[in-house]
Design a protein around this motif. Structure first.
Motif, short mmCIF file in Angstrom:
data_model
loop_
_atom_site.label_atom_id
_atom_site.label_comp_id
_atom_site.label_asym_id
_atom_site.label_seq_id
_atom_site.Cartn_x
_atom_site.Cartn_y
_atom_site.Cartn_z
N LEU A 157 30.95 43.94 40.86
CA LEU A 157 31.07 42.96 39.80
C LEU A 157 32.36 42.17 39.99
CD1 LEU A 157 29.99 44.91 36.57
CD2 LEU A 157 28.62 43.35 37.96
N VAL A 158 32.23 40.87 39.86
CA VAL A 158 33.40 40.00 39.89
C VAL A 158 33.66 39.58 38.44
CG1 VAL A 158 34.40 37.87 40.76
CG2 VAL A 158 32.83 39.18 42.20
N THR A 159 34.78 40.03 37.90
CA THR A 159 35.08 39.81 36.48
C THR A 159 36.44 39.14 36.32
OG1 THR A 159 36.32 41.85 36.03
CG2 THR A 159 33.91 42.02 36.10
N ALA A 160 36.73 38.76 35.09
CA ALA A 160 38.04 38.18 34.79
C ALA A 160 39.16 39.19 35.04
CB ALA A 160 38.08 37.72 33.33
N ALA A 161 38.79 40.47 35.05
CA ALA A 161 39.77 41.52 35.31
C ALA A 161 39.82 41.91 36.78
CB ALA A 161 39.44 42.75 34.46
N GLY A 162 39.16 41.12 37.62
CA GLY A 162 39.17 41.41 39.05
C GLY A 162 37.81 41.90 39.54
N THR A 163 37.75 42.19 40.83
CA THR A 163 36.50 42.62 41.45
C THR A 163 36.38 44.14 41.40
OG1 THR A 163 36.50 40.74 42.95
CG2 THR A 163 35.15 42.62 43.59
#
Length: 367
Positions: A157-163
């Motif tokens: 998952l690529v998220t606002a908190a990083g991958t």
């Protein structure tokens, strides 16, 4: 000829031997079908659906067991075997060696009993292959159990908190259950690898997008019918050492290895579990025949050194709707194979009938 479908009485069994649509097909083929009331309820098949398909709901198990041929999922209990009409027939899924008392009672009642667990691995028997259909369910559900138990996502998952990196899943055994586990884990986005002593399954594993782990076996590892066979002591020692290294990197391990008629082989030792990462999950699908993980316990979740080891039993029953659909299609194919013009035709020149018949004419043929 009357076909009887009693309600399953084994603990936690939610499947039913015939679904309404398959019962309807048998009725159209000229057979009479009676179903004990509530037999399909746990699998979401109501009595009204059976009635609409042409089957007749009956009030008691005794009425179903009094039929010419009784269809079941689980083996009959001793009490159920006594309900069978003398000279009738029964079809179910069981290992005769594990059901000696019931088998003896069936023989005493002169019941012709068939076990679909004994089907030969031949092309003609494929439509009847309940082991494969139910293994499909087990392989799928094992991945879902692992997904719930693990503390991590399956996909990247690529998220606002990083991958977030994907889960690494290792499947041991690439039979029907193993291949379904691979396919399901891949659909959920995991990075999947698999191991099997049979080199012939490499292509199937890779076609599903998984990496096949290769080890030099140095001996014939495949028995008749395509099943894995027991390895020599020395080769098995090397196999354990090889797998101990592989499980270190896995977040989830799903084990499915079995040898027909024998205890499941140990593939993950207690020491190997000790080398796994905390938070890792093992789902042992072979736990009912001894287990592939040395620490697995049937029907129990075990935690050791931060590793969770699941020992689920009768997984097909946890997806009773589709498991029953597949089972019903398999058992009806068998039924139509062994009957002709509304009568059971016993022909031991036929390999399917010869291999699956457990009791006949008062004698135990398979034990």
């Amino acid at each position: 000829m009357r076909i009887g479908v009693p309600k399953e009485t084994a603990a936690n069994e939610r499947r039913v031997a015939l679904t309404p649509d398959v019962a309807g097909r048998l009725v159209k083929a000229g057979l009479s079908v009676v179903v004990e009331r509530g037999a399909g309820e746990a699998a979401s098949f109501g009595d009204d659906a059976y009635g609409a398909a042409g089957a007749t709901p009956v009030a008691t198990a005794a009425e179903a067991f009094g039929s010419d041929i009784v269809l079941k999922v689980q083996p009959p209990s001793v009490q159920e075997a006594r309900l069978c009409r003398e000279g009738s027939a029964l079809v179910a899924l069981f290992q005769p060696a594990a059901e000696r008392e019931s088998v003896s009672q069936l023989a005493a009642r002169r019941v012709t009993a068939f076990s679909l667990a004994l089907l030969p691995r031949i092309t003609r028997a494929q439509p009847m292959d309940v082991l494969s259909s139910q293994a499909t369910v087990a392989g799928y559900k094992a991945v879902l159990l692992a997904a719930v138990a693990t503390g991590r996502f399956f996909p990247m998952l690529v998220t606002a908190a990083g991958t977030l990196t994907p889960a690494r899943v290792l499947v041991l055994g690439a039979g029907v259950a193993g291949l379904q586990a691979i396919a399901t884990a891949r659909r959920l986005g995991a990075v999947v690898s698999a191991f099997d002593v049979r080199a012939a399954v490499k292509e199937q594993v890779e076609s599903l997008g998984a990496k096949f782990l290769e080890m030099q076996i140095g001996e014939q590892a495949e028995a008749a019918g395509g099943y894995a066979k027991q390895l020599s002591e020395e080769t098995h020692r090397r196999e354990l050492a090889f797998l101990a290294q592989q499980v270190k990197d896995a977040d989830i391990v799903i084990t499915t290895a079995a040898i027909p008629g024998k205890r499941a082989p140990i593939l993950i030792t207690a020491d190997a579990v000790g080398g796994m990462k905390p938070g890792s999950v093992i789902v042992d699908l072979a736990v009912e025949t001894g287990g592939n993980c040395e620490l697995a316990v049937a029907g129990t979740d075990v935690s050791r050194n931060g590793v969770l080891i699941l020992g689920p039993v009768n997984l097909p029953s946890t997806l009773p709707y589709h498991a029953s659909q597949m089972y019903a299609r398999n058992i009806s194919s068998f039924l139509l194979h062994v009957t002709r013009d509304g009568k059971l035709v016993v022909d031991f020149d036929d390999e399917i009938m010869r291999e699956t018949c457990v009791t006949y004419a008062g004698e135990v043929r398979k034990s």
